[in-house]
Write an enzyme that holds these catalytic residues in place. Sequence first.
Site, mmCIF file in Angstrom:
data_model
loop_
_atom_site.group_PDB
_atom_site.id
_atom_site.type_symbol
_atom_site.label_atom_id
_atom_site.label_comp_id
_atom_site.label_asym_id
_atom_site.label_seq_id
_atom_site.Cartn_x
_atom_site.Cartn_y
_atom_site.Cartn_z
ATOM 1 N N LYS A 67 -5.017 3.210 -4.410
ATOM 2 C CA LYS A 67 -3.624 3.606 -4.658
ATOM 3 C C LYS A 67 -3.015 4.479 -3.555
ATOM 4 O O LYS A 67 -2.011 5.143 -3.774
ATOM 5 C CB LYS A 67 -3.422 4.310 -6.008
ATOM 6 C CG LYS A 67 -4.090 3.698 -7.197
ATOM 7 C CD LYS A 67 -4.147 2.217 -7.187
ATOM 8 C CE LYS A 67 -2.830 1.515 -7.338
ATOM 9 N NZ LYS A 67 -3.005 0.044 -7.105
ATOM 10 N N THR A 71 -1.947 -1.949 -0.119
ATOM 11 C CA THR A 71 -1.098 -3.144 -0.078
ATOM 12 C C THR A 71 -0.147 -3.084 1.111
ATOM 13 O O THR A 71 0.046 -4.062 1.839
ATOM 14 C CB THR A 71 -0.274 -3.219 -1.392
ATOM 15 O OG1 THR A 71 -1.170 -3.035 -2.482
ATOM 16 C CG2 THR A 71 0.469 -4.518 -1.519
ATOM 17 N N HIS A 131 -12.464 0.016 -0.284
ATOM 18 C CA HIS A 131 -12.485 1.447 -0.619
ATOM 19 C C HIS A 131 -13.871 2.039 -0.344
ATOM 20 O O HIS A 131 -14.151 3.166 -0.736
ATOM 21 C CB HIS A 131 -12.156 1.658 -2.102
ATOM 22 C CG HIS A 131 -10.857 1.061 -2.542
ATOM 23 N ND1 HIS A 131 -9.682 1.247 -1.849
ATOM 24 C CD2 HIS A 131 -10.538 0.285 -3.609
ATOM 25 C CE1 HIS A 131 -8.709 0.603 -2.472
ATOM 26 N NE2 HIS A 131 -9.199 0.006 -3.521
ATOM 27 N N LYS A 287 6.634 2.653 -7.622
ATOM 28 C CA LYS A 287 7.834 3.333 -7.125
ATOM 29 C C LYS A 287 7.854 3.396 -5.605
ATOM 30 O O LYS A 287 8.905 3.378 -4.986
ATOM 31 C CB LYS A 287 7.901 4.742 -7.675
ATOM 32 C CG LYS A 287 8.242 4.816 -9.151
ATOM 33 C CD LYS A 287 8.565 6.241 -9.526
ATOM 34 C CE LYS A 287 9.030 6.349 -10.960
ATOM 35 N NZ LYS A 287 9.234 7.752 -11.347
HETATM 36 P P1 A3P Z 1 3.090 4.332 -6.546
HETATM 37 O O1 A3P Z 1 2.289 4.036 -7.782
HETATM 38 O O2 A3P Z 1 3.128 5.807 -6.245
HETATM 39 O O3 A3P Z 1 4.428 3.724 -6.541
HETATM 40 P P2 A3P Z 1 -2.482 0.438 -3.317
HETATM 41 O O4 A3P Z 1 -1.804 -0.640 -2.561
HETATM 42 O O5 A3P Z 1 -3.500 1.191 -2.525
HETATM 43 O O6 A3P Z 1 -2.977 -0.055 -4.614
HETATM 44 O O7 A3P Z 1 -1.369 1.555 -3.593
HETATM 45 C C1 A3P Z 1 -0.323 1.310 -4.480
HETATM 46 C C2 A3P Z 1 0.732 2.347 -4.222
HETATM 47 O O8 A3P Z 1 1.422 2.021 -3.011
HETATM 48 C C3 A3P Z 1 1.785 2.363 -5.316
HETATM 49 O O9 A3P Z 1 2.292 3.686 -5.302
HETATM 50 C C4 A3P Z 1 2.782 1.364 -4.767
HETATM 51 O O10 A3P Z 1 4.057 1.441 -5.344
HETATM 52 C C5 A3P Z 1 2.801 1.761 -3.300
HETATM 53 N N1 A3P Z 1 3.266 0.691 -2.410
HETATM 54 C C6 A3P Z 1 3.035 -0.629 -2.511
HETATM 55 N N2 A3P Z 1 3.645 -1.288 -1.512
HETATM 56 C C7 A3P Z 1 4.282 -0.358 -0.775
HETATM 57 C C8 A3P Z 1 5.122 -0.437 0.378
HETATM 58 N N3 A3P Z 1 5.397 -1.596 0.953
HETATM 59 N N4 A3P Z 1 5.616 0.717 0.879
HETATM 60 C C9 A3P Z 1 5.337 1.898 0.294
HETATM 61 N N5 A3P Z 1 4.567 2.029 -0.808
HETATM 62 C C10 A3P Z 1 4.037 0.913 -1.338
#
Ligand code: A3P
Length: 320
Positions: A67, A71, A131, A287
């Site tokens: 998180k 992505t 991870h 978000k």
């Molecule tokens: P939030 O839950 O704070 O919105 P991961 O990809 O490691 O699973 O992380 C997911 C987090 O990255 C989520 O955070 C998600 O909304 C955010 N996220 C996904 N795509 C993103 C992007 N293109 N730019 C910024 N944040 C992004």
Amino acid sequence: QPLEQVDDNKEFEDLLSSLPREKGFMSSSSYQYQGFWYPPSILQGVINFQKHFKPRENDIFIVTTPKAGTTWMRGIIYALMNREAHPPHTLHHPLLNNAPRDLVPFLEGIGSEYDSVCNSPDRNARIFATHIPLVSLPNSITASLSNCRVVYMCRDIKDNFVSFFHFANKSNLRSSPISLEDAFNSYCKGFSTAGPVWDQILGYWIESQKNPHKVLFMRYEEMKDEPKLQMRRLANFLETPFSQEEENSGLVDQIISLCSFESMTKVDVNKTENFLDGVTNSSFFRKGVVGDWKNCLTSDMASKLDQITEEKFRGSGLSL
Ligand code: A3P
């Protein structure tokens, strides 16, 4: 079933029964392996990786705490490395038709299918997301002679926790929702995937100081604040710096825009609610802002996370 797989399954079950076990964050149980906690399905991926993965010369590993923006980095590094074949402003860019996790696979989630990955122009520079903590990466990747590189990304711990909490309840991996309090206690004790989060971050932080040409340490907040500067840093680290012509043509901004939260969330495939491996594509987008923890955590929770972070990182030169 191939013989090797039968052996692997038996060995894995034996291993699980020998490991410390706790109530999980993402699944009913979490197991501690080499100092870090995992749900069984992810741990299986770690073991497969350690047993069967053969790195190629220029492989790129996007390592994150879950998180922290995996992505986003998948999209950015895919777009960066493939910018010649797929200019980022084109209407048919692969990121407009594929979820980032389909273009850049999750190491712990693809069984042993590493050899079929081909996602950059150099077949010896595959891009993976993971991870896995530094201590569990095989020597063949970390050895200073190898040209494999790690792009590490982390994020403010409070935002990281809040994002993880929401994700846990959106995934299909838990049989019932987890409350904020239970998730918080579990996270603080380190039972979340690849936790304790602080230890995972610290491992890569120290390595990035020792071996800056092998590990690039990045932060979600910096990527938000100064994306152009961070893109150049990333491109230089991956030995594919932007040419003057690329700079002049606006290519850096085009990659930033293609991979922005706003653009990625407009892509149909990223809106998919169908479960794949227990999670939907849409659950990776929530978000995408800095500081959302203020809407979720009590001030006691925030202080506790700050305090653990302070204690864990003391003397390391790292603050988050
Ligand atoms: P939030 O839950 O704070 O919105 P991961 O990809 O490691 O699973 O992380 C997911 C987090 O990255 C989520 O955070 C998600 O909304 C955010 N996220 C996904 N795509 C993103 C992007 N293109 N730019 C910024 N944040 C992004």
